[in-house]
Design a protein around this motif. Structure first.
Motif, short mmCIF file in Angstrom:
data_model
loop_
_atom_site.label_atom_id
_atom_site.label_comp_id
_atom_site.label_asym_id
_atom_site.label_seq_id
_atom_site.Cartn_x
_atom_site.Cartn_y
_atom_site.Cartn_z
N ASP A 55 0.81 -1.22 0.00
CA ASP A 55 0.00 0.00 0.00
C ASP A 55 0.84 1.27 0.00
O ASP A 55 0.32 2.37 0.19
CB ASP A 55 -0.97 0.01 1.18
CG ASP A 55 -0.27 -0.06 2.53
OD1 ASP A 55 0.98 -0.05 2.56
OD2 ASP A 55 -0.98 -0.13 3.55
N THR A 77 -1.81 4.09 -4.45
CA THR A 77 -2.24 3.28 -3.31
C THR A 77 -2.49 4.22 -2.13
O THR A 77 -2.60 5.43 -2.29
CB THR A 77 -1.17 2.23 -2.97
OG1 THR A 77 0.11 2.85 -2.91
CG2 THR A 77 -1.14 1.13 -4.02
N ALA A 78 -2.56 3.67 -0.94
CA ALA A 78 -2.86 4.49 0.23
C ALA A 78 -1.80 5.57 0.46
O ALA A 78 -2.10 6.69 0.87
CB ALA A 78 -2.97 3.59 1.46
#
Length: 268
Positions: free
Chosen positions: A17, A83-84
């Motif tokens: 992530d 992603t995060a």
């Protein structure tokens, strides 16, 4: 017949992530980041590396290149592949582009790494500006081939004694740059004022200089920190020139990985 726009080519490696987006310089393509990608993936990071418009297999836009457009296009890549946690690592021209990526997607970029560039052509001294153009563009305008013109310039960008497979890879990939793309990139760099985007960086930022770099001179990058990004971390890598990620791979990544873990991830 009008050719439909095709999004630039890119490579995705690893999983997780936290993603590092690699933006290459005016010489080269994503291919010279091969060892860098391997190192980051082994460290548990996900990596996205692109061929900027006109580089590698990516077509050159008919209206040429502009840094702001490169920033928006790279931001669209984050929309696709983010992603995060997303970190933009820009080298040379990519380092000029990285703050523009943040400006385009401030909510999706959580860290910026600027490698081997002063961030804006206007920050170069008049003498450096003149030399930069004379070495790179004037021989091409005089009819010399890109490979003949670029070889000596690229060699001069490494620190004395730099050698090994990573250095060899950077040199060979850089020599494969398309001449028309290179001229468009140099024009884009000289026309771009990056100071506003540098001043507006609001995320953890790392400036990485090579001690022997004649392009992103250490004193120039230190000045960028002092004038525009006072919250940024700065590191100067000894025995490295313009391509510290290849010349001093372990030292470069020591700074990079610590920054990601202690500054970017800790802030998340």
């Amino acid at each position: 017949m009008t050719t439909a726009y095709r999004f630039p080519d890119y490579q995705v490696a690893g999983s997780g992530d936290t993603t590092v987006f690699l933006l290459h310089g005016a010489y080269g393509s994503k291919d010279y980041f091969r060892y860098e990608i391997e190192t980051l993936v082994r460290e548990g990071l996900r990596v996205v590396a692109w061929d900027a418009p006109g580089y590698g297999l990516s077509p050159l836009p008919p209206d040429g290149l502009a840094i702001e457009r490169l920033g928006e296009t790279a931001a669209c890549l984050i929309d696709r592949c983010g992603t995060a946690t997303n970190i933009v690592l820009g080298h040379s021209m990519g380092g000029i582009t990285a703050p523009a990526v943040y400006a385009a997607r401030p909510g999706k970029v959580h860290g910026v790494v600027i490698s081997a560039t002063v961030g804006s052509f206007s920050q170069k001294s008049p003498e450096d500006q003149k030399t930069f153009l004379a070495e790179r563009v004037e021989p091409l305008r005089a009819g010399n081939t890109f490979r003949d013109t670029a070889g000596a310039v690229i060699d001069s960008m490494f620190a004395p004694g730099s050698k090994g497979p990573m250095v060899d890879l950077v040199r060979e990939v850089a020599l494969g740059t398309h001449a028309d793309t290179f001229c468009a990139a140099i024009t884009a760099i000289t026309l771009y004022d990056g100071e506003p985007n540098l001043k507006n960086l609001r995320v953890p930022t790392l400036l990485l200089a090579g001690a022997h770099d004649k392009v992103g001179r250490p004193e120039g990058m230190k000045s960028v920190q002092a004038q525009f990004v006072p919250h940024a971390e700065y590191a100067c890598i000894p025995d490295a020139g313009h391509y510290a990620f290849a010349e001093q791979h372990e030292l470069f990544n020591g700074h990079l990985l610590r920054f990601i873990r202690e500054r970017v991830m800790a802030a998340r």
